[in-house]
Design a protein around this motif. Sequence first.
Motif, PDB file in Angstrom:
ATOM      1  N   VAL A  24       0.794  -1.229   0.000  1.00 56.72           N
ATOM      2  CA  VAL A  24       0.000   0.000   0.000  1.00 56.72           C
ATOM      3  C   VAL A  24       0.828   1.282   0.000  1.00 56.72           C
ATOM      4  CG1 VAL A  24      -1.945  -1.140   1.123  1.00 56.72           C
ATOM      5  CG2 VAL A  24      -0.278   0.070   2.513  1.00 56.72           C
ATOM      6  N   LEU A  25       2.070   1.241   0.394  1.00 57.42           N
ATOM      7  CA  LEU A  25       2.880   2.471   0.439  1.00 57.42           C
ATOM      8  C   LEU A  25       3.305   2.893  -0.970  1.00 57.42           C
ATOM      9  CD1 LEU A  25       5.140   1.839   3.528  1.00 57.42           C
ATOM     10  CD2 LEU A  25       3.306   3.508   3.316  1.00 57.42           C
ATOM     11  N   PRO A  26       3.508   4.195  -1.179  1.00 56.75           N
ATOM     12  CA  PRO A  26       3.986   4.656  -2.487  1.00 56.75           C
ATOM     13  C   PRO A  26       5.360   4.070  -2.804  1.00 56.75           C
ATOM     14  CG  PRO A  26       3.343   6.511  -1.097  1.00 56.75           C
ATOM     15  CD  PRO A  26       3.252   5.287  -0.256  1.00 56.75           C
ATOM     16  N   ALA A  27       5.586   3.819  -4.075  1.00 54.42           N
ATOM     17  CA  ALA A  27       6.802   3.109  -4.490  1.00 54.42           C
ATOM     18  C   ALA A  27       8.077   3.865  -4.164  1.00 54.42           C
ATOM     19  CB  ALA A  27       6.733   2.815  -5.977  1.00 54.42           C
ATOM     20  N   ARG A  28       8.134   5.132  -4.414  1.00 52.42           N
ATOM     21  CA  ARG A  28       9.377   5.867  -4.253  1.00 52.42           C
ATOM     22  C   ARG A  28       9.574   6.426  -2.852  1.00 52.42           C
ATOM     23  NH1 ARG A  28      13.375   5.382  -7.910  1.00 52.42           N
ATOM     24  NH2 ARG A  28      12.487   5.117  -9.937  1.00 52.42           N
ATOM     25  N   ALA A  29       8.507   6.764  -2.195  1.00 53.38           N
ATOM     26  CA  ALA A  29       8.636   7.531  -0.955  1.00 53.38           C
ATOM     27  C   ALA A  29       9.120   6.684   0.208  1.00 53.38           C
ATOM     28  CB  ALA A  29       7.307   8.196  -0.620  1.00 53.38           C
ATOM     29  N   ALA A  34      10.335   1.265   4.828  1.00 53.16           N
ATOM     30  CA  ALA A  34       9.356   0.555   5.655  1.00 53.16           C
ATOM     31  C   ALA A  34       9.556  -0.952   5.565  1.00 53.16           C
ATOM     32  CB  ALA A  34       7.937   0.926   5.229  1.00 53.16           C
ATOM     33  N   VAL A  35       9.806  -1.453   4.371  1.00 50.55           N
ATOM     34  CA  VAL A  35      10.020  -2.894   4.216  1.00 50.55           C
ATOM     35  C   VAL A  35      11.332  -3.310   4.876  1.00 50.55           C
ATOM     36  CG1 VAL A  35      10.434  -4.729   2.523  1.00 50.55           C
ATOM     37  CG2 VAL A  35       8.580  -3.112   2.178  1.00 50.55           C
ATOM     38  N   MET A 101      19.807  -1.374  -1.154  1.00 47.69           N
ATOM     39  CA  MET A 101      19.736  -2.040  -2.441  1.00 47.69           C
ATOM     40  C   MET A 101      18.749  -1.330  -3.362  1.00 47.69           C
ATOM     41  SD  MET A 101      18.521  -5.731  -3.695  1.00 47.69           S
ATOM     42  CE  MET A 101      16.985  -5.019  -4.174  1.00 47.69           C
ATOM     43  N   GLN A 102      17.708  -0.741  -2.789  1.00 49.51           N
ATOM     44  CA  GLN A 102      16.722  -0.044  -3.593  1.00 49.51           C
ATOM     45  C   GLN A 102      17.285   1.232  -4.203  1.00 49.51           C
ATOM     46  OE1 GLN A 102      13.677  -1.244  -4.357  1.00 49.51           O
ATOM     47  NE2 GLN A 102      14.386  -3.068  -3.324  1.00 49.51           N
ATOM     48  N   LEU A 103      18.390   1.757  -3.672  1.00 49.79           N
ATOM     49  CA  LEU A 103      18.989   2.963  -4.215  1.00 49.79           C
ATOM     50  C   LEU A 103      19.805   2.703  -5.477  1.00 49.79           C
ATOM     51  CD1 LEU A 103      20.200   4.600  -0.898  1.00 49.79           C
ATOM     52  CD2 LEU A 103      18.142   5.152  -2.209  1.00 49.79           C
ATOM     53  N   ARG A 104      20.199   1.437  -5.680  1.00 52.33           N
ATOM     54  CA  ARG A 104      20.977   1.099  -6.870  1.00 52.33           C
ATOM     55  C   ARG A 104      20.104   1.210  -8.106  1.00 52.33           C
ATOM     56  NH1 ARG A 104      23.058  -4.580  -5.361  1.00 52.33           N
ATOM     57  NH2 ARG A 104      22.265  -4.846  -7.442  1.00 52.33           N
ATOM     58  N   PRO A 105      20.605   1.758  -9.185  1.00 59.59           N
ATOM     59  CA  PRO A 105      19.775   1.859 -10.394  1.00 59.59           C
ATOM     60  C   PRO A 105      19.621   0.499 -11.058  1.00 59.59           C
ATOM     61  CG  PRO A 105      21.964   2.730 -10.807  1.00 59.59           C
ATOM     62  CD  PRO A 105      21.897   2.395  -9.336  1.00 59.59           C
ATOM     63  N   GLN A 113      10.286  -2.525  -7.842  1.00 59.09           N
ATOM     64  CA  GLN A 113       9.072  -2.485  -7.035  1.00 59.09           C
ATOM     65  C   GLN A 113       8.591  -3.891  -6.713  1.00 59.09           C
ATOM     66  OE1 GLN A 113       6.283  -0.079  -9.142  1.00 59.09           O
ATOM     67  NE2 GLN A 113       7.605   1.718  -9.126  1.00 59.09           N
ATOM     68  N   GLY A 114       8.693  -4.791  -7.668  1.00 58.74           N
ATOM     69  CA  GLY A 114       8.287  -6.171  -7.424  1.00 58.74           C
ATOM     70  C   GLY A 114       9.163  -6.859  -6.393  1.00 58.74           C
ATOM     71  N   LEU A 115      10.467  -6.616  -6.463  1.00 56.72           N
ATOM     72  CA  LEU A 115      11.369  -7.196  -5.474  1.00 56.72           C
ATOM     73  C   LEU A 115      11.056  -6.705  -4.072  1.00 56.72           C
ATOM     74  CD1 LEU A 115      14.817  -7.084  -7.301  1.00 56.72           C
ATOM     75  CD2 LEU A 115      13.504  -9.102  -6.675  1.00 56.72           C
ATOM     76  N   CYS A 116      10.702  -5.437  -3.941  1.00 57.59           N
ATOM     77  CA  CYS A 116      10.373  -4.870  -2.634  1.00 57.59           C
ATOM     78  C   CYS A 116       9.139  -5.565  -2.058  1.00 57.59           C
ATOM     79  CB  CYS A 116      10.153  -3.375  -2.771  1.00 57.59           C
ATOM     80  SG  CYS A 116      10.089  -2.501  -1.225  1.00 57.59           S
TER      81      CYS A 116
END
Length: 125
Positions: A24-29, A34-35, A101-105, A113-116
């Motif tokens: 439910v949380l926004p993808a970028r913010a 949170a995860v 890891m989410q910061l890596r391009p 987003q799917g991995l998160c």
Amino acid sequence: MNVAATGLGSAAAIGALTALGALVLPARAARPAAVGIGTALTGAAGAVAGVAAMIGPGFAIALPGLLPLAGVSIAVDALGGLFVAVTGAVTVAAGVYQPFMQLRPLADDRRRQGLCCVRGLATVI
């Protein structure tokens, strides 16, 4: 009160809330942070449950009506506590690493987003 049972129950509850937050949380913010925090807290609760099962009494619960024909039975003794503690410690490390890891391009933002979301759901398991 059994600390091992409380720890595993807490890990399941935190993991479910983490999975819900990932959906439910926004993808970028706030999703990666949170995860990551939820995964680390889930692992910490699991590690506490595992250590408690190793040094104290284990626990067992049977839910015969949960699944037809077979039911569900969960039991943790000292040896099982060792594996739960190690898994919890590794989950803490993965949760701490998650936001970075989410910061890596990546080439595909949908994959990120799917991995998160998958990591959030995997904490429940």
